[in-house]
Design an enzyme around this catalytic site. Structure first.
Site, PDB file in Angstrom:
ATOM      1  N   LYS A 276      34.724  25.233  47.690  1.00 58.26           N
ATOM      2  CA  LYS A 276      34.250  25.927  46.495  1.00 58.26           C
ATOM      3  C   LYS A 276      34.511  27.432  46.620  1.00 58.26           C
ATOM      4  O   LYS A 276      34.930  28.093  45.663  1.00 58.26           O
ATOM      5  CB  LYS A 276      32.753  25.672  46.324  1.00 58.26           C
ATOM      6  CG  LYS A 276      32.206  26.067  44.970  1.00 58.26           C
ATOM      7  CD  LYS A 276      32.472  24.980  43.940  1.00 58.26           C
ATOM      8  CE  LYS A 276      31.754  25.249  42.651  1.00 58.26           C
ATOM      9  NZ  LYS A 276      31.655  24.064  41.803  1.00 58.26           N
TER      10      LYS A 276
ATOM     11  N   TYR B  82      30.325  51.708  60.964  1.00 63.67           N
ATOM     12  CA  TYR B  82      29.025  51.340  61.534  1.00 63.67           C
ATOM     13  C   TYR B  82      28.291  52.618  61.915  1.00 63.67           C
ATOM     14  O   TYR B  82      28.187  53.529  61.106  1.00 63.67           O
ATOM     15  CB  TYR B  82      29.241  50.376  62.706  1.00 63.67           C
ATOM     16  CG  TYR B  82      27.976  49.686  63.146  1.00 63.67           C
ATOM     17  CD1 TYR B  82      27.177  49.014  62.233  1.00 63.67           C
ATOM     18  CD2 TYR B  82      27.575  49.715  64.476  1.00 63.67           C
ATOM     19  CE1 TYR B  82      26.011  48.389  62.626  1.00 63.67           C
ATOM     20  CE2 TYR B  82      26.410  49.088  64.878  1.00 63.67           C
ATOM     21  CZ  TYR B  82      25.626  48.433  63.957  1.00 63.67           C
ATOM     22  OH  TYR B  82      24.470  47.817  64.352  1.00 63.67           O
TER      23      TYR B  82
END
Length: 760
Positions: free
Chosen positions: A96, A41
């Site tokens: 999915k 970060y």
């Protein structure tokens, strides 16, 4: 609320525990220290941000975009549940995502958009599209689905596919091509009835047309009956398939039809309709969860029918998982800007062709089948066929390149196929190489326990694959019974050493053995009794050139099989020791582990021989050996004799065989972590090398390690591979699987090829 069934309760528990949902985000970089976090970060993240600002395509270089697909819905047409809304559809979208990951190693964020407004939905997807490498639209009702997909394909520069439309179309088209081949019919000539006029039905019919189906031969029905060209208020999609025929009902449409495609509702086809169809009818009843006609009823009504459904409990399941993971895999890997017709058709052909190839035994086992072969009950591959990942993405990627939509074309296709297999946690390259070498010059392999089902199945497979010519030893009546069960009807030699029919051959072998051993206390009668035992008989077959190699050990303990082999076969010229190695197919590639079955506490001299023999086996597999001799210490850190013997063996090999890439003694983690090895022991011959062979200091450590790898990591094992015998003889582990026996047979054939070269 009605009382939940046992199945419903199990499903709820599955989704709830141990933690809710089915997918999670897993870091791919280190994050243990403050430094790691500063790179992940602020401030370290600024560098890739600025690079992408300057060159947007660098997002594929510095982020997960290239392997990230969005599964997006508004929940308006969910499975068989209908319009249940965005939030209620989330379990399906997570599912999915799970399928994308396990079948093609594609990461997914599922996104449920709470709107039924087409413009709002399109704008939402466009706004989030920069996050993703591809968009999979899901469970959106027609006709809105057509407009949404069309617009997004036009307005985005990443692959977009509505799987409900194209997934079913691609899988069913592959099945249809193969079914027509079996029925000996031409797609240009067949009469096709399509029950259903939703997104999937329209897309299926369009794809069939692209393969040659004639529009005038197609009749489509919706809930109101046959879609005729004189009906008013048809959508543009339905009008596309309106017929001029003056018929109204499904019963009328089915008369003399060759093909029925069902994407509608359950139990609308009856036996009378089936009987009215043409000879060798093709019926794809794909309504979920219950088909237009039940499978058992259909095959009972007509024995010439070729039947497919959407269900997993009947043959020929038309399952979208055969398509979408692999289509997106191929599209992502070449950074395709779209999924076009050429790519979809390439997937169809790849699927159809794969069904005609011999089926891996692991697929038979997964589906409880004795033997799957191309035919009426097997017209498309099974979803858990491991070959899908290496068959469909390359076909899709090639089509993308050839059609001009690939921004990052692939040039090294062999390397690409290897990376696909590695994504699935299994490097099968070594197995392919092994089988290819065996097929170049197949040998006669005697199976000493052919009256065992798994052994006989393995013999059947190697014969059909062209790997070996099996010779079957055992009780003739039992072998023939099992062959009938397996539909193993090829002509093969069957020998029962205990039967009267084998007396001449037994006596011949006994006479030879007696003459060799008569001054060692063996009488002719004793030799004749021994030849009734299958392992002695089989060993003599190999000795006398009546067979080229031998496989045994499936139903007996290792030592009892080894004894006759040592007695009759003997050591290879120049060998003073026998040993075994196992090949483990791991995520880091193949690893050879020695000695896993013979030498309990080898000396330094023994370890030298084991390392030399293992090096030869590694080379036989076409791999350059990089060998670490393992201990609990590193380079002299212990003076104990168990570590010292390893160090002495390495010293000898360095002096006498400097070309052999070997070092030690080494702890296992240092051997396998080249960076750690280089940092601590930069002088090592293995620094900056990827070790592929481990030589263990004793049988205990080697055997435990290989079995731990096999069970905990589900690593495929080839072995134990016998080293040091005069002839190609290999002893299986007790209860070996069919795949293990097949692999060992291929090893035996290649071993026979090698030993044959040495003799010549």
């Amino acid at each position: 609320m009605s009382k939940l069934s046992k199945h419903d309760l199990e499903a709820l528990a599955y989704h709830e525990k141990p933690s809710p949902g089915k997918i999670q985000v897993v870091p791919t970089k280190k994050y243990a220290t403050q430094r790691d976090l500063a790179l992940a970060y602020s401030p370290g993240v600024a560098a890739p941000c600025l690079a992408i600002e300057k060159t947007p395509s660098d997002a594929y270089k510095y982020t997960a975009k290239g392997n990230l697909v969005a599964v997006i819905t508004n929940g308006t047409a969910v499975l068989g549940l209908g319009n249940i809304g965005a939030e209620a559809s989330k379990p399906v979208m997570e599912g999915k995502g799970l399928l994308f990951k396990i079948f093609a190693d594609i990461d997914v964020f599922d996104i449920e958009v709470n709107t039924e407004n087409v413009e709002e939905f399109i704008q939402t997807v466009k706004n989030i599209a920069p996050t993703f490498g591809g968009i999979n639209l899901e469970d959106i009702k027609a006709p809105e689905a057509f407009e949404i997909e069309k617009r997004l394909k036009e307005e985005l520069d990443i692959p977009v596919m509505h799987d409900d439309q194209h997934g079913t179309a691609i899988i069913s088209a592959a099945a249809l091509l193969n079914a027509l081949e079996i029925a000996e019919k031409n797609i240009q000539d067949v009469q096709i009835v399509v029950s259903g006029a939703g997104a999937a039905a329209i897309s299926c019919t369009r794809l069939y047309q692209s393969f040659g189906a004639k529009r005038e031969n197609i009749v489509m029905l919706d809930s109101k009956g046959v879609i005729r060209n004189d009906r008013e208020n048809l959508t543009s999609q339905k009008a596309e398939f309106a017929t001029h025929r003056k018929i109204d009902t499904l019963e009328e449409a089915m008369k003399d039809a060759d093909v029925f495609i069902g994407l509608s509702t359950s139990d609308i086809v009856n036996p009378k309709m089936l009987l009215s169809m043409a000879n060798n009818p093709i019926v794809f009843a794909m309504a979920n969860p219950d088909p237009e006609i039940k499978y058992n009823l259909a095959v009972k009504t007509r024995d010439d029918i070729i039947m497919a459904t959407g269900r997993s409990d009947t043959p020929n399941q038309v399952n979208n998982v055969l398509g979408f993971p692999f289509i997106f895999r191929g599209a992502l890997d070449v950074r395709a800007t779209s999924i076009n017709e050429e790519m979809k058709k390439a997937a169809v052909i790849a699927l159809a062709d794969l069904a005609k190839e011999p089926v891996p035994e692991q697929v038979n086992i997964a589906y409880g089948e004795t033997r799957l072969t191309f035919g009426k009950d097997y017209i498309i591959p099974k979803p858990f066929d491991p070959r899908l990942i290496a068959a469909i993405p390359p076909a899709v990627a090639k089509a993308a390149i050839e059609s001009g939509v690939a921004l990052a074309p692939i040039t090294d296709w062999e390397h690409y196929e290897d990376t696909l297999l590695e994504r699935m946690g299994s490097d099968n390259k070594i197995v392919r190489l092994l089988f290819n070498r065996a097929k170049l010059n197949p040998k006669r392999v005697v199976f000493a326990e052919a009256d065992q089902l798994n052994v006989l199945k393995a013999a059947q497979i190697v014969l059909e694959e062209g790997v070996a010519t099996p010779i079957l030893l055992g009780r003739r009546d039992e072998i023939e019974r099992l062959m009938e069960e397996l539909e193993f009807d090829e002509e093969v030699l069957i020998i029962d050493p205990k039967a009267d029919e084998s007396t001449l051959q037994k006596n011949k072998y006994a006479e030879i053995y007696w003459k060799q051993q008569q001054r060692k206390g063996v009488t002719l009668l004793a030799a004749q009794k021994l030849m009734r035992e299958r392992n002695y008989f089989a060993a003599m077959m190999v000795n006398q050139g009546d067979a080229d190699a031998l496989i045994s050990g499936y139903s007996s303990n290792y030592g009892s099989v080894l004894k006759p082999m040592l007695n009759l076969i003997g050591l290879a010229p120049g060998s003073t020791r026998i040993a075994t190695t196992n090949v483990m197919i791991t995520q880091r590639g193949p690893m050879f582990l020695s000695d896993t079955a013979i030498n309990i506490n080898p000396s330094a001299d023994d370890l030298i021989k084991i390392a030399q023999m293992t090096s030869g086996v590694v080379k036989m597999f076409g791999i350059e050996p990089v060998m670490a001799m393992i201990s609990y210490s590193n380079f002299g850190s212990s003076k104990d004799k168990t570590a010292t013997k390893v160090r002495e063996a390495v010293s000898y090999l360095h002096r006498r065989h400097p070309d052999l890439l070997v070092d030690g003694e080494l702890q296992t983690d240092f051997a396998l972590n080249s960076e750690m090895l280089k940092a601590n022991f930069p002088f090592s011959k293995l620094a900056n090398k990827k070790v592929n062979t481990l030589i263990f200091p004793n049988l205990e450590s080697a055997n435990i390690t290989y079995k731990l790898l096999k069970e905990l990591n589900k690593a495929e094992s080839i072995g134990p591979i016998m080293m040091g015998l005069r002839k190609p003889v290999h002893i299986l582990q007790l209860g070996a699987s069919v795949d293990e026996i097949v692999n060992m047979t291929a090893v035996a054939v290649v071993d026979a090829q090698q030993k044959g070269k040495a003799v010549n």
